[in-house]
Scaffold this active site. Structure first.
Site, short mmCIF file in Angstrom:
data_model
loop_
_atom_site.label_atom_id
_atom_site.label_comp_id
_atom_site.label_asym_id
_atom_site.label_seq_id
_atom_site.Cartn_x
_atom_site.Cartn_y
_atom_site.Cartn_z
N LYS A 241 0.79 -1.15 0.04
CA LYS A 241 -0.04 -0.30 0.05
C LYS A 241 0.92 1.13 0.36
CE LYS A 241 -0.38 -1.82 3.18
NZ LYS A 241 0.10 -3.60 3.57
N GLU B 251 -5.41 -5.91 -5.27
CA GLU B 251 -6.03 -5.99 -4.14
C GLU B 251 -5.86 -6.05 -2.72
OE1 GLU B 251 -9.88 -6.53 -4.80
OE2 GLU B 251 -9.55 -6.27 -2.61
N LYS C 175 -3.77 3.68 2.56
CA LYS C 175 -4.66 2.25 2.25
C LYS C 175 -5.76 3.44 2.07
CE LYS C 175 -3.68 -1.44 5.19
NZ LYS C 175 -3.64 -1.91 6.84
N GLY D 197 -6.88 -6.64 3.59
CA GLY D 197 -6.15 -8.04 4.00
C GLY D 197 -7.44 -8.99 2.81
N GLY E 293 -3.12 -10.29 7.88
CA GLY E 293 -2.62 -12.19 7.92
C GLY E 293 -1.81 -13.11 7.09
N1 HSE Z 1 -0.03 -3.23 9.34
C1 HSE Z 1 -0.94 -3.93 8.74
C2 HSE Z 1 -2.36 -3.45 9.84
C3 HSE Z 1 -0.88 -4.58 8.20
O1 HSE Z 1 -2.15 -3.70 10.92
O2 HSE Z 1 -3.82 -3.91 9.38
C4 HSE Z 1 -2.17 -4.85 6.77
O3 HSE Z 1 -1.89 -3.73 6.01
#
Ligand code: HSE
Length: 424
Positions: free
Chosen positions: A105, A129, A205, A134, A302
């Site tokens: 991202k 995607e 994001k 996730g 994950g």
């Molecule tokens: N560090 C990020 C989170 C991982 O905690 O969402 C996924 O981008």
């Protein structure tokens, strides 16, 4: 059936997750998608990550130039993360005509405008995607659904680390520091948690999601950002008493040419669907002018959830000639767009004051003078001659609230402004 040879670049948690799915579900992908996919190479700094996962050392590759020069490799999964040297590697691969599937991202928010033209020029795809939320297919939904709708608002819990920390503070009464330590122990937070807890990850994001949702460029640098490090156990207790949970929320809103984009802690009413999104889970709640309210929910990070999003992009890239969505991110706000900095919100404000005649009225006068209307106020004694004041305001302008707090902090009887958290 033609064999499609692909490579993985960066064999950590997410790269390993994609490997597990592509190998474990190879027959399923072959029979349902008509694709025979072989992982032909894995690029990493050393062979150790392959050994750790019991993967044949024959797949090990330590040179991006070798991947770029291999005519058999059609596509590369990028799960290295970071901007350098990842960007240069992707440029090499795209230039060599390899499609790239990435979960990165930060790279997309900062350099999409340089990478996408290279992909287009070389007839290959650049898919992302897995970059947001996730395993939840939110990028595809924003790119390929709601074409008849104008998306008006988007509220997201799009960082699992901060949601885990705030959930622990909420359910177990932990301090921020205790909850962060627990998140680090359990692998939900990095040793250096800055990107997550200061809201950078969520801002990258949001830049991607809001640019897609509003069909315009929302550079991450234009996003108002505040992290969760100042949220205290007392704020959480006050939120509960008032009927709220505290969440780190990414907000995008478009009203005509006015666009708001911000990431900050937010009081969310307990009966709002986002209030019950807890632990490392993510959700995006959006509203379109015809589709109405929608909520997307699932694991935001994950190995296997993010790996699943990667594999969906791999299948798509190998199934058809590349298509390009209208995502743009060239670091500039369109001329017609007005990026709203002085947004409207309700506010929770906490302060410690001297407990003596006239203090409450002086504080209230400052709010009134700035057009900030108080909805409720709670006063609690906290020492012999001191009290805490907790205010909830009606909707007010951000700048008016900031001006009020600046003036209030200079009143002789005000010891400290302890909290200011926006309210949904
Ligand atoms: N560090 C990020 C989170 C991982 O905690 O969402 C996924 O981008």
């Amino acid at each position: 059936m033609k064999k499609h040879k692909i490579a993985i670049m960066g064999f950590g948690t997410v790269g390993g997750g994609a490997y597990d799915i592509l190998t474990g579900n190879a027959d399923h992908i072959r029979s349902t998608q008509g694709l025979d996919i072989e992982i032909a190479a894995i690029l990493d700094r050393s062979v150790e990550p392959l050994k750790k996962r019991g993967v044949s050392e024959n797949l090990f590759c330590d040179s991006v130039d070798a991947l770029a020069a291999d005519p058999d490799i059609e596509l590369v999964i990028e799960t290295m993360g970071g901007v350098r040297p990842t960007k240069d590697f992707i440029v090499k691969l795209l230039t060599a005509g390899k499609s790239v599937v990435t979960a990165n991202k930060e790279l997309l928010a900062k350099h999409w405008s340089e990478l996408e033209p290279i992909a287009r020029a070389h007839g290959c795809g650049l898919f992302f995607e897995a970059s947001c939320v996730g395993g939840v297919p939110i990028i595809r939904a924003l790119g390929e659904s709601f074409q008849g709708d104008k998306v008006k608002r988007l509220y997201g819990i799009i960082n699992g680390t901060t949601n885990y920390i705030l959930s622990k503070m909420s359910s177990a009464g932990l301090s921020y520091e205790q909850a962060l330590a627990q998140a680090q122990e359990k692998g939900f937070a990095e040793a250096d948690p800055t990107s997550d807890v200061e809201g950078y990850d969520a801002a990258y994001k949001l830049s991607i999601l809001a640019s897609l949702a509003f069909h315009t460029c929302i550079p991450y640098t234009s996003i108002f950002r505040e992290g969760i490090t100042k949220v205290t156990a007392r704020d959480i207790a006050n939120a509960h008493e008032l009927g709220y949970e505290i969440k780190l929320i990414a907000i995008g809103a478009r009203d005509g040419d006015d666009v708001e984009a911000r990431v900050h802690p937010l009081f969310v009413p307990k009966d709002h669907p986002l209030a019950s999104v807890s632990g490392a889970y993510n959700a995006v709640y959006l509203n379109g002018d015809h589709v109405g309210d929608l909520m997307f929910y699932g694991a935001g990070a994950g190995a296997h959830p993010t790996g699943s999003a990667i594999v969906s992009d791999v299948v798509r890239a190998l199934s058809a000639p590349p298509t390009y969505c209208d995502f743009r991110n060239d670091g500039k706000i369109d001329g017609a767009i007005n990026a709203v900095g002085d947004f409207t919100s309700k506010y929770y404000i906490g302060m410690t004051v001297e407990d003596k005649a006239g203090v409450l009225s002086r504080v209230a006068t400052v709010f009134g003078d700035n057009g900030v209307s108080i909805r409720s106020a709670i006063q609690r004694p906290c020492a012999d001659d001191a009290a805490t004041l907790v205010f909830l305001t009606h909707a007010a302008r951000e700048h008016a609230v900031m001006r009020s707090l600046d003036t209030i902090s200079k009143l002789g009887s005000v010891g400290s402004i302890d909290a200011m958290i926006r309210v949904l």
